[in-house]
Design a protein around this motif. Structure first.
Motif, PDB file in Angstrom:
ATOM      1  N   ALA A 181       0.827  -1.211   0.000  1.00  0.00           N
ATOM      2  CA  ALA A 181       0.000   0.000   0.000  1.00  0.00           C
ATOM      3  C   ALA A 181       0.861   1.261   0.000  1.00  0.00           C
ATOM      4  O   ALA A 181       0.461   2.289  -0.550  1.00  0.00           O
ATOM      5  N   CYS A 182       2.043   1.203   0.618  1.00  0.00           N
ATOM      6  CA  CYS A 182       2.955   2.354   0.563  1.00  0.00           C
ATOM      7  C   CYS A 182       3.404   2.601  -0.875  1.00  0.00           C
ATOM      8  O   CYS A 182       3.445   3.737  -1.353  1.00  0.00           O
TER       9      CYS A 182
ATOM     10  N   LYS B 111       1.789   1.810  -3.601  1.00  0.00           N
ATOM     11  CA  LYS B 111       0.666   2.333  -4.383  1.00  0.00           C
ATOM     12  C   LYS B 111       0.345   3.778  -3.998  1.00  0.00           C
ATOM     13  O   LYS B 111      -0.092   4.565  -4.840  1.00  0.00           O
ATOM     14  N   GLY B 112       0.569   4.121  -2.735  1.00  0.00           N
ATOM     15  CA  GLY B 112       0.357   5.505  -2.311  1.00  0.00           C
ATOM     16  C   GLY B 112       1.315   6.444  -3.026  1.00  0.00           C
ATOM     17  O   GLY B 112       0.924   7.523  -3.488  1.00  0.00           O
ATOM     18  N   VAL B 113       2.564   6.031  -3.129  1.00  0.00           N
ATOM     19  CA  VAL B 113       3.567   6.829  -3.836  1.00  0.00           C
ATOM     20  C   VAL B 113       3.166   6.983  -5.313  1.00  0.00           C
ATOM     21  O   VAL B 113       3.217   8.082  -5.873  1.00  0.00           O
TER      22      VAL B 113
ATOM     23  N   ARG C 167       9.497   1.177  -2.733  1.00  0.00           N
ATOM     24  CA  ARG C 167       8.587   2.327  -2.644  1.00  0.00           C
ATOM     25  C   ARG C 167       9.237   3.575  -3.255  1.00  0.00           C
ATOM     26  O   ARG C 167       8.653   4.220  -4.119  1.00  0.00           O
TER      27      ARG C 167
END
Lengths: 299, 299, 299
Positions: free
Chosen positions: A39-40, A42-44, A153
């Motif tokens: 999820a980190c 994808k957040g980036v 990430r």
């Protein structure tokens, strides 16, 4: 009147750019899905472009298993269109000298990954159009140098997202490298008079069947047909693990319960099974680059 | 001036079409997420239309368990809007004579699946508006005939993606069939004077509680209230697995630790539990179409 | 001519609104992915706005483990942009008096969750800008009162989707509360002359290493350098579980196989390990708010 036309064109471009089909960003890791690591990433990527279309191959590659990362890319990539950007992070060498690269294949897809063997099959199957090293001075999440760096990430997801959404061109990834990836060596499928050789890329784990990389066409050069008895030898790191005889069978039921057979699997490759039992468990067979298979026709 | 209006309308249509709410494409399989099989399906769908919105019910249906595939669709579909396209691939009969179909429900949702029992509950709950056979001459990924066919990818994902994005109409799926799906037979919840009958669709696996398909309304026809003692019989394939007496309880704490109770679960259905223990484990109860429950009020 | 300009502006707004970057909706639960529970939440959100961009932190938070829900949000949220809406549903108290809230952080992100401790770290790290109670008379899926209520679906996913897509403003979530969330109390990392104290937020489960919340900066106030021997005490609920001495080491290989060490982990926090073994297993250490660590420099 001219002003209107200019405005028209501007609006048209605006509308069209919004509808422009965008490259997909497809992730693969060995991080698992129990925490927020994926999820980190994808957040980036979302921070780079909130309209990016993101997908996943799998995040359950066994930890540090570069071979399986390479194999899953091989199985999946052909079903995605050109321009798709794959980000694969299985990186036992993080912090060491391995290169961070983007490979452009001859089919026009991009692979963002540490160059540690992950690209073995992709380079073979789809061809290397161009290979570039990621320039981390440019292609790295701002602020990420200050603290612990999580390359998946801060570098791979970030670069993949920028490439997929057109923020950077492929040229802007970084300097061009020799078009040659780090490849895991393994036994290629090949025929020589009297025998075929190959590798065990992966097991059919649910049933314990052995899948090889020897396709039906190569195998048939032996001059076999259904019912022909073949002799099979399986080695791991040059140590013989199994030798035995079995028929080339159309279906499992062609042999008695508990008996071995050679059959053509759903990928059209040679496979070994035991009717109603696990070939892998009984004979302690696993998969990977160190596994070698030899099949001979018995005269 | 007229030219301008034409241009205006063209631009408006273009803008509007881009914003047109699209049908969701929702996948379910028994493939698991350890390899790239699901990603291949999504790649094919993305190739049909890169703007498709894709989601998942689950990919962890136990292998070949059509009953659970049917049950998960029943639980999930009502929370998705009309026009949603579900693609469910649990297909033990791949390669045999089962039909590949698209069901349109009376609620306007579409289900793309082998017609092997997967549609049992959807047809019952949402109604069959129309059933069509997938014409694989048209609705099949180009090039996929040449090699091994993976129906989930080449036929179901492909057809679902084309339907969800409006590339084909429902009529273009293929020929209309009798509006009757293959249904798994099981004990429907019903009341007869003195007893209610039903089935165990699924276990509450985390706690080992037994969930039935008998809703509170049917159960209460027995004339029970909290504290009433009932007699419970559970059969599998007509063999009696459990018989016992227990109170109809409001909460687990109404009985001593280790004692059984009947309660109404979160889906408002009759369930059986043992206070602080696993009813399923202790009495060897499982779920599926072969399980039958009978409850009688003790006079 | 003026009419045209009005039309132009209207079209422009239409186009622009379609392209407006939308807030992401990011889910986290302890539901697992074996059934359709998460898909029901996403179906409800899709019904609110089919253009919503939905993502997941994880759905494999251990059942009812609020502490881990809080910790995963802490690790993930900083990598998502402002305006992101997180929906976290780990809710052992469903049906009891816990508040359903939306927290707006000082960084402009939103967290939709039962206020049961899930917000412990988010409130600490990102700050509470405003806290609002969800008014379920308004912010609840229509029709969901009639039957069994699944709060994750009917209230949290529904409210999160409406907030992320601008159907409601933050003010329309419900009445403003005191800006103070329910917090799980735990040992904060702190230095006092001679010792540092802290907590074990989570284990590095794959290797059995112990991760603390004591960052390198705080630890170094002890005046340690590589090779310094420290004394470590680990308590659970005030009971001493472990005491021992170990060096502050740069790498695992700095100690013999089977020997303990203190090192700085990838998050730049103090951690304990045994070279080539599991510290957690050997000394029966787990993680959570009840775990306390004390480190002293040996003179």
């Amino acid at each position: 009147m001219k002003k209107f036309f200019v405005l028209f064109i501007a609006i048209l471009l605006l509308c069209t750019s919004q509808g422009r089909p965008q490259a997909a960003l497809v992730f693969q890791t060995d991080f698992g899905l129990k925490d927020g690591a994926v999820a980190c990433m994808k957040g980036v990527a979302f921070g780079v472009n909130p309209n990016l279309k993101m997908f996943d191959v799998t995040h359950e590659i066994p930890a540090y298993n570069i071979w399986e990362a390479a194999y899953q890319l091989k199985q999946t990539a052909p079903y995605w269109p050109p321009a798709t950007v794959f980000v694969s992070v299985v990186d036992p060498g993080v912090g060491t000298e391995r290169n961070s690269v983007v490979l452009k294949t001859k089919t026009g897809q991009y692979f963002v990954t540490p160059d540690n063997g992950t690209l073995t099959f992709i380079a073979e199957d789809l061809g290397v159009d161009e290979l570039r090293q990621i320039d981390e001075k440019v292609n790295r999440l701002a602020g990420s140098e200050k603290s612990y760096t999580f390359h998946g990430r801060d570098v791979y997801a970030y670069t993949g997202a920028r490439l997929a959404s057109g923020v950077i061109s492929f040229q802007q990834v970084g300097p061009r490298l020799e078009p040659k990836v780090v490849s895991i060596s393994y036994e290629k499928a090949r025929f020589e008079p009297g025998a075929v050789w190959g590798n065990i890329p992966i097991l059919d784990a649910q049933y314990g069947n052995i899948w090889t990389n020897i396709d039906e066409m190569i195998f048939k050069k032996l001059g076999v047909e259904y019912g022909t008895i073949v002799s099979v030898q399986i080695k791991n790191e040059k140590r013989v693990i199994y030798t035995g005889k079995m028929p080339f069978a159309r279906a499992f039921g062609d042999v008695s319960v508990g008996q071995p057979l050679l059959y053509i699997n759903s990928l059209l490759n040679v496979s070994f099974a035991i009717n109603q039992d696990s070939f892998a468990k009984i004979h302690q067979i696993s998969s990977g680059p160190s596994w070698q298979v030899k099949i001979e026709k018995i005269k």
